[in-house]
Design a protein around this motif. Structure first.
Motif, PDB file in Angstrom:
ATOM      1  N   UNK A 237       3.316   8.001   9.403  1.00 12.37           N
ATOM      2  CA  UNK A 237       3.467   6.754   8.646  1.00 12.37           C
ATOM      3  C   UNK A 237       2.786   5.583   9.335  1.00 12.37           C
ATOM      4  N   UNK A 238       2.907   5.514  10.666  1.00  7.88           N
ATOM      5  CA  UNK A 238       2.393   4.350  11.392  1.00  7.88           C
ATOM      6  C   UNK A 238       0.980   4.553  11.942  1.00  7.88           C
ATOM      7  N   UNK A 239       0.595   5.797  12.146  1.00 11.46           N
ATOM      8  CA  UNK A 239      -0.674   6.062  12.819  1.00 11.46           C
ATOM      9  C   UNK A 239      -1.877   5.912  11.917  1.00 11.46           C
ATOM     10  N   UNK A 240      -2.225   4.682  11.593  1.00 14.82           N
ATOM     11  CA  UNK A 240      -3.353   4.425  10.704  1.00 14.82           C
ATOM     12  C   UNK A 240      -4.146   3.223  11.235  1.00 14.82           C
ATOM     13  N   UNK A 241      -5.447   3.269  11.049  1.00 13.28           N
ATOM     14  CA  UNK A 241      -6.340   2.155  11.378  1.00 13.28           C
ATOM     15  C   UNK A 241      -6.180   1.703  12.832  1.00 13.28           C
ATOM     16  N   UNK A 242      -6.115   2.668  13.734  1.00 11.80           N
ATOM     17  CA  UNK A 242      -6.018   2.396  15.171  1.00 11.80           C
ATOM     18  C   UNK A 242      -4.733   1.660  15.552  1.00 11.80           C
ATOM     19  N   UNK A 243      -3.690   1.835  14.768  1.00  9.32           N
ATOM     20  CA  UNK A 243      -2.411   1.185  15.033  1.00  9.32           C
ATOM     21  C   UNK A 243      -1.305   2.228  15.139  1.00  9.32           C
ATOM     22  N   UNK A 244      -0.137   1.791  15.541  1.00 12.68           N
ATOM     23  CA  UNK A 244       1.037   2.652  15.533  1.00 12.68           C
ATOM     24  C   UNK A 244       1.577   2.976  16.907  1.00 12.68           C
ATOM     25  N   UNK A 245       2.894   2.893  17.045  1.00 13.01           N
ATOM     26  CA  UNK A 245       3.571   3.279  18.278  1.00 13.01           C
ATOM     27  C   UNK A 245       3.652   4.802  18.335  1.00 13.01           C
TER      28      UNK A 245
ATOM     29  N   UNK B 193       0.839  -1.197   0.000  1.00 13.41           N
ATOM     30  CA  UNK B 193       0.000   0.000   0.000  1.00 13.41           C
ATOM     31  C   UNK B 193       0.873   1.245   0.000  1.00 13.41           C
ATOM     32  N   UNK B 194       0.462   2.250  -0.769  1.00 14.15           N
ATOM     33  CA  UNK B 194       1.236   3.495  -0.831  1.00 14.15           C
ATOM     34  C   UNK B 194       2.467   3.420  -1.712  1.00 14.15           C
ATOM     35  N   UNK B 195       2.520   2.418  -2.598  1.00 16.19           N
ATOM     36  CA  UNK B 195       3.700   2.257  -3.458  1.00 16.19           C
ATOM     37  C   UNK B 195       3.930   3.461  -4.367  1.00 16.19           C
ATOM     38  N   UNK B 196       2.882   4.218  -4.626  1.00 13.96           N
ATOM     39  CA  UNK B 196       3.030   5.386  -5.507  1.00 13.96           C
ATOM     40  C   UNK B 196       3.730   6.550  -4.805  1.00 13.96           C
ATOM     41  N   UNK B 197       4.032   6.393  -3.507  1.00 16.22           N
ATOM     42  CA  UNK B 197       4.687   7.459  -2.737  1.00 16.22           C
ATOM     43  C   UNK B 197       6.127   7.105  -2.380  1.00 16.22           C
ATOM     44  N   UNK B 198       6.749   6.274  -3.175  1.00 17.60           N
ATOM     45  CA  UNK B 198       8.111   5.835  -2.883  1.00 17.60           C
ATOM     46  C   UNK B 198       9.170   6.655  -3.611  1.00 17.60           C
ATOM     47  N   UNK B 199       8.816   7.861  -3.999  1.00 14.99           N
ATOM     48  CA  UNK B 199       9.778   8.707  -4.701  1.00 14.99           C
ATOM     49  C   UNK B 199      10.994   9.069  -3.873  1.00 14.99           C
ATOM     50  N   UNK B 200      10.871   8.993  -2.533  1.00 15.47           N
ATOM     51  CA  UNK B 200      12.031   9.272  -1.676  1.00 15.47           C
ATOM     52  C   UNK B 200      13.140   8.257  -1.916  1.00 15.47           C
TER      53      UNK B 200
ATOM     54  N   UNK C 256       8.044  20.155  -6.049  1.00 11.45           N
ATOM     55  CA  UNK C 256       7.967  19.011  -5.147  1.00 11.45           C
ATOM     56  C   UNK C 256       7.521  17.814  -5.993  1.00 11.45           C
ATOM     57  N   UNK C 257       8.315  16.760  -6.091  1.00 18.45           N
ATOM     58  CA  UNK C 257       7.924  15.610  -6.923  1.00 18.45           C
ATOM     59  C   UNK C 257       6.592  15.028  -6.477  1.00 18.45           C
ATOM     60  N   UNK C 258       5.776  14.644  -7.438  1.00 18.06           N
ATOM     61  CA  UNK C 258       4.450  14.117  -7.131  1.00 18.06           C
ATOM     62  C   UNK C 258       4.504  12.848  -6.293  1.00 18.06           C
ATOM     63  N   UNK C 259       5.592  12.061  -6.438  1.00 18.52           N
ATOM     64  CA  UNK C 259       5.662  10.772  -5.753  1.00 18.52           C
ATOM     65  C   UNK C 259       6.430  10.840  -4.425  1.00 18.52           C
ATOM     66  N   UNK C 260       6.672  12.048  -3.935  1.00 22.15           N
ATOM     67  CA  UNK C 260       7.362  12.224  -2.653  1.00 22.15           C
ATOM     68  C   UNK C 260       6.413  12.908  -1.672  1.00 22.15           C
ATOM     69  N   UNK C 261       6.087  12.223  -0.585  1.00 17.01           N
ATOM     70  CA  UNK C 261       5.238  12.811   0.440  1.00 17.01           C
ATOM     71  C   UNK C 261       5.989  13.876   1.224  1.00 17.01           C
ATOM     72  N   UNK C 262       5.247  14.794   1.828  1.00 16.15           N
ATOM     73  CA  UNK C 262       5.866  15.918   2.517  1.00 16.15           C
ATOM     74  C   UNK C 262       6.871  15.519   3.578  1.00 16.15           C
ATOM     75  N   UNK C 263       6.541  14.505   4.380  1.00 18.98           N
ATOM     76  CA  UNK C 263       7.438  14.150   5.481  1.00 18.98           C
ATOM     77  C   UNK C 263       8.720  13.487   4.999  1.00 18.98           C
TER      78      UNK C 263
END
Length: 338
Positions: free
Chosen positions: A285-293, A38-45, A197-204
């Motif tokens: 990155x981790x805080x999704x679907x009631x999960x994440x440290x 999931x989110x493979x389209x944001x791997x521009x980093x 800002x490249x389209x495939x790079x998220x802000x963080x």
């Protein structure tokens, strides 16, 4: 070079717990490498490190040199990933604002009218010789409509237009998406300088794009060394990802045992902004679907005198990631008074 010492954390894990978590980490890394998750389209980093854009680096250096030659103050107007990464690097390498160039100030990263008013008063201050300060601004927003940034930019742009008239156009630099959005329309109308800002790079993850590299270069830091050092580290970790997998596996195994907080700490105050950037990287990155440290931060030794008791002897719900700079930052010694 980043090195890890995980022996302390692993002592809280059974071998089977760690091995299962390591297997999960390996599978996750393969998904990232094969761009299947999931989110493979944001791997521009990863792409920008795998295939560096040398020409863009030189363009950023050229623009930063133009600013450094004339500016007394450089405003970075952005929020989240639009400024956290750059501030992390600048604060880590330029202690006590040792810029040898324009002072870097930040705006658009909160909603405080008092802060913005104080910033404008600072811009209005005259230099010792009675002349006005020379101000440049970099507004950073992929959409151009991020509320906090848009409000600050509206106020600061008005100040610059009143202060400099038509010359304000060359003092405002926009970093935004390749096309579309409110900032691009303004760029077309006003003729502001633009970085993409490249389209495939998220802000963080954007610190090694113009988002972070331009402010870092304006501060006087050598972005060639910074960027290609990151490229070298990326290639080493691609060849041998052992440390990445070990850290990911340890965090995941501890999370599964009930350690829901990762507290990032250090005795080096210049790493405080770096810890803030880590908070965003992990939290978003981790805080999704009631999960994440939950990524928290503390500044030692200051916070040892407020949180230290809780960290050491409180309820065991957290792990601690301690950041240490291996090479000597200072030769200062405490004098022997006898």
């Amino acid at each position: 070079m980043v090195t890890l010492d995980l022996e302390g954390a692993k002592s809280f894990l059974e071998n089977e717990e760690y091995e299962q978590a390591y297997e999960t980490a390996e599978k996750s890394l393969n998904l990232v490498r094969n761009e299947k998750g999931l989110g493979a389209s944001w791997l521009g980093w990863r792409r920008i490190l795998d295939k560096p854009n040398d020409a863009e680096i030189e363009q950023i250096i050229e623009e930063a040199s133009r600013v450094r030659e004339d500016a007394d103050i450089f405003i970075v107007c952005g929020i989240g990933g639009s400024y956290l990464g750059a501030r992390a690097v600048i604060d880590a390498l330029k202690m006590f604002k040792d810029y040898n160039g324009p002072e870097i100030v930040y705006a658009g990263h909160q909603m405080s009218g008092a802060y913005l008013d104080a910033l404008i008063r600072k811009l209005d201050q005259k230099k010792e010789d009675g002349s006005s300060q020379s101000v440049y601004m970099n507004v950073i927003s992929k959409s151009g409509t991020t509320l906090e940034t848009a409000l600050a930019f509206r106020v600061l742009r008005e100040w610059m237009n009143n202060e400099y008239g038509d010359d304000a156009k060359r003092r405002i630099i926009c970093t935004t998406s390749a096309e579309g959005g409110a900032l691009n329309q303004m760029i077309e109308e006003e003729g502001y300088s633009k970085f993409v800002i490249p389209d495939d790079v998220g802000g963080r993850f954007s610190v090694l794009t113009p988002v972070g590299l331009l402010p870092i270069a304006v501060s006087g830091i050598d972005i060639r060394t910074l960027f290609y050092g990151a490229v070298n580290q990326y290639r080493q970790l691609e060849e041998d990802p052992g440390q990445v997998l070990e850290y990911a596996a340890t965090r995941y195994a501890l999370y599964n045992k009930g350690n829901k907080i990762d507290l990032f700490t250090s005795f080096e105050p210049q790493l405080n902004s770096f810890k803030g950037w880590i908070q965003q990287l992990l939290g978003e990155s981790e805080g999704k679907e009631n999960l994440g440290m939950f990524p928290a931060k503390a500044e030692y030794s200051t916070d040892l005198h407020s949180l230290g008791q809780l960290v050491q002897q409180g309820e065991p719900i957290l792990m601690e990631t301690f950041l240490k700079v291996e090479y000597e930052l200072s030769g200062l010694t405490v004098p022997d008074t006898g």
